[in-house]
Design an enzyme around this catalytic site. Structure first.
Site, short mmCIF file in Angstrom:
data_model
loop_
_atom_site.label_atom_id
_atom_site.label_comp_id
_atom_site.label_asym_id
_atom_site.label_seq_id
_atom_site.Cartn_x
_atom_site.Cartn_y
_atom_site.Cartn_z
N TYR A 1 -2.85 -9.68 19.05
CA TYR A 1 -1.45 -10.11 18.98
C TYR A 1 -0.59 -9.04 19.64
O TYR A 1 -0.44 -7.94 19.12
CB TYR A 1 -1.06 -10.31 17.51
CG TYR A 1 0.33 -10.86 17.26
CD1 TYR A 1 1.21 -11.19 18.29
CD2 TYR A 1 0.77 -11.07 15.95
CE1 TYR A 1 2.46 -11.70 18.03
CE2 TYR A 1 2.03 -11.59 15.67
CZ TYR A 1 2.87 -11.90 16.71
OH TYR A 1 4.12 -12.40 16.45
N LYS B 1 -2.60 -13.34 21.88
CA LYS B 1 -1.31 -14.00 21.68
C LYS B 1 -0.29 -13.22 22.48
O LYS B 1 -0.01 -12.06 22.19
CB LYS B 1 -0.93 -14.03 20.20
CG LYS B 1 0.42 -14.69 19.93
CD LYS B 1 0.75 -14.69 18.44
CE LYS B 1 2.12 -15.32 18.18
NZ LYS B 1 2.49 -15.30 16.75
#
Length: 301
Positions: A136, A164
């Protein structure tokens, strides 16, 4: 079910009662509605899921409830956002045993780690499990940028399968693809850049407003992947004022208000967050209500 990191993955909100205890019934109801709408995976205990306010035990309770609701219809991913490396290692081991299919791994919380520390943390946590891990990358919120040289290092570890992308810079994704090819599946993590990201090669969309508008989100994704760009763009333009609600320090409160408006949740948050009041609340409700008044008829996909 092993995630393939392709498609729409809702970052679901954590549902509370007014006294801040977990509302597992509403939590499970929302997840079930997401799956009925055609999403491709579920992410729990992310930033939108108020991870930082949840206890270790509560995260496992949510994981168990989500596992029972999903029943292997789609992959179940849980966020890892810890302050201490050994706690993150302990949690991934326990979550794997409790039914997680994969992890979304944030850099260390609170402490803005440097490149060496960030890489050591990520490798250490990922190596504690055989499950796949998504990196992330959100320097806007968490002050730690995973750079392209760092991604090249992480690419040597087979546990890392996807990322992400939440830098807020559409150019960064193209740089990553040019440097790393298809080594990582890339999922857009910024709602109001999602269609642009899909058109530039993103494999999926980790969405927020999907929690209130699951079918619209899935249809935009599917239309984009089918090359039906004009149709996708028309719905996306309608959706855009709502999608802006995801890019705010009050994104949890905003999206929970939208869930209330569409019958998919409650607005209760856990302190230190407080429900919106006054002009701020009225503005968000106007955006939601104006959009609902013009909600489009969706095409067949």
């Amino acid at each position: 079910m092993k995630p393939n990191w392709i498609g729409v993955y809702p970052a679901v909100t954590t549902k509370f009662f007014e006294d801040e205890t977990l509302d597992l019934k509403t939590f499970s109801y929302n997840i079930d509605e997401q799956i009925k709408a055609g999403v491709h995976g579920i992410i729990i205990c992310g930033s939108l899921g108020e991870n930082s306010t949840l206890t270790y035990t509560e995260k496992l309770e949510l994981l168990t409830a989500a596992r029972e609701t999903i029943a292997d219809r789609v992959p179940l991913i849980i966020g890892i956002a810890e302050n201490i490396t050994r706690m993150a290692v302990s949690f991934v081991k326990e979550a794997a045993g409790a039914g997680a299919d994969g992890f979304m791994l944030l850099p260390p919380m609170r402490y803005p780690s440097d490149e060496r520390e960030t890489l050591h943390y990520m490798h250490t946590v990922a190596d504690a499990t055989d499950l796949p891990v998504m990196i992330y990358n959100n320097p806007v919120a968490y002050k730690t940028l995973v750079t392209i040289p760092m991604f090249k290092d992480l690419a040597q570890n087979a546990h890392f399968e996807s990322m992400k992308e939440s830098t807020g810079d559409i150019r960064y994704m193209t740089d990553i693809i040019n440097e790393l090819g298809n080594r990582f599946k890339i999922l857009s993590g910024v709602d109001d850049m999602a269609l642009e990201s899909l058109l530039m090669g993103a494999d999926g969309w980790i969405a927020g407003l999907v929690d209130a508008f699951p079918r619209e989100t899935v249809v935009i994704y599917e239309l984009a992947k089918q090359g039906r760009i004009e149709e996708a763009r028309e719905i996306y333009r309608w959706f855009y004022p709502l999608l802006h609600l995801d890019v705010s320090t009050k994104f949890v409160q905003n999206i929970k208000l939208a869930e209330v408006a569409t019958g998919l949740g409650t607005e209760y948050v856990r302190q230190p967050r407080l429900p919106l009041i006054g002009e701020e609340r009225e503005h968000v409700l106007k955006v939601i209500n104006d959009s609902l008044a013009k909600r489009p008829v969706l095409p067949q996909i």
